[in-house]
Motif scaffolding. Structure first.
Motif, short mmCIF file in Angstrom:
data_model
loop_
_atom_site.label_atom_id
_atom_site.label_comp_id
_atom_site.label_asym_id
_atom_site.label_seq_id
_atom_site.Cartn_x
_atom_site.Cartn_y
_atom_site.Cartn_z
N THR A 45 4.01 15.88 -4.85
CA THR A 45 3.98 14.52 -4.32
C THR A 45 3.52 14.52 -2.86
O THR A 45 2.68 13.70 -2.47
N LEU A 46 4.05 15.42 -2.09
CA LEU A 46 3.65 15.49 -0.68
C LEU A 46 2.18 15.85 -0.54
O LEU A 46 1.47 15.30 0.31
N HIS A 95 0.08 12.87 -3.31
CA HIS A 95 0.34 11.44 -3.15
C HIS A 95 0.29 11.06 -1.67
O HIS A 95 -0.32 10.07 -1.30
N GLU A 96 0.95 11.88 -0.85
CA GLU A 96 0.96 11.59 0.59
C GLU A 96 -0.19 12.28 1.33
O GLU A 96 -0.39 12.05 2.51
N ASP A 97 -0.93 13.15 0.61
CA ASP A 97 -2.12 13.82 1.16
C ASP A 97 -1.81 14.65 2.40
O ASP A 97 -2.60 14.69 3.34
N LEU A 98 -0.65 15.32 2.39
CA LEU A 98 -0.27 16.14 3.53
C LEU A 98 -0.88 17.54 3.42
O LEU A 98 -0.98 18.08 2.32
N ARG A 106 8.17 19.83 6.33
CA ARG A 106 9.02 18.81 5.69
C ARG A 106 10.02 19.45 4.74
O ARG A 106 11.16 19.01 4.63
#
Length: 176
Positions: free
Chosen positions: A129-130, A133-136, A144
């Motif tokens: 997800t990180l 979805h969050e494009d980290l 994180r």
């Protein structure tokens, strides 16, 4: 004339089914996700405004891709890139035809991915997800999650492999 609520429900269902193929077409045609999203919004507006004119005896996705094709051509003309970008109407039509042909397969794969993501839990799900979805970037995910960057890449690799196997099983009808 159909009732407005019924038309809204029908349009929503058709749009949700067509959207993945529309995005595949736009990303292929313009090769820029942000621009594809912008054009998709223009297509959605046009589809909403013209839905009463849609001939229900014809495929909805073909109609949507025809509108999208016109929007892409308009974009290239208005931006002055029409001569620098291979965006002939014939090429865009062929991309649209191919997108229609693979549209059902894209929908099946999207549904399988969604189901497999739903079955994933814990830190693997969090890392995916990180990242997607969050494009980290990896270092931000590591910070994180309070783990090393190497651990992030290992975790993501294993999670992608697990997703791949889950999707393949679902597409072949095997129990997961």
């Amino acid at each position: 004339m159909p009732e407005p609520k019924r038309c809204d429900d029908q349009l929503t269902g058709l749009w949700l089914h067509a959207h993945p193929a529309l995005m595949a077409f736009l990303c292929s045609a313009v090769r820029d996700r942000t621009l594809a999203d912008d054009i998709a919004q223009e297509v959605a507006l046009a589809v909403t405004r013209q839905f009463a004119l849609f001939d229900r005896s014809r495929p909805f996705i073909g109609w949507v891709l025809g509108i999208a094709q016109n929007k892409v051509i308009d974009h290239f003309r208005s931006s002055g890139t029409a001569r620098r970008v291979i965006a002939s109407p014939d090429l865009l039509k062929q991309i649209a035809i191919t997108t229609i042909e693979i549209g059902d397969e894209l929908a099946r794969r999207r549904d399988a991915l969604s189901a497999c993501m739903g079955s994933m839990a814990g830190r693997n799900w969090q890392a995916l997800t990180l990242r997607y979805h969050e494009d980290l970037p990896g270092h931000a995910i590591a910070k994180r999650m309070d783990i090393s960057v190497e651990h992030v890449w290992t975790m993501l690799s294993r999670a992608r492999t697990a997703l791949k196997h889950c999707i393949e099983k679902r597409l072949h009808g095997d129990p997961v």
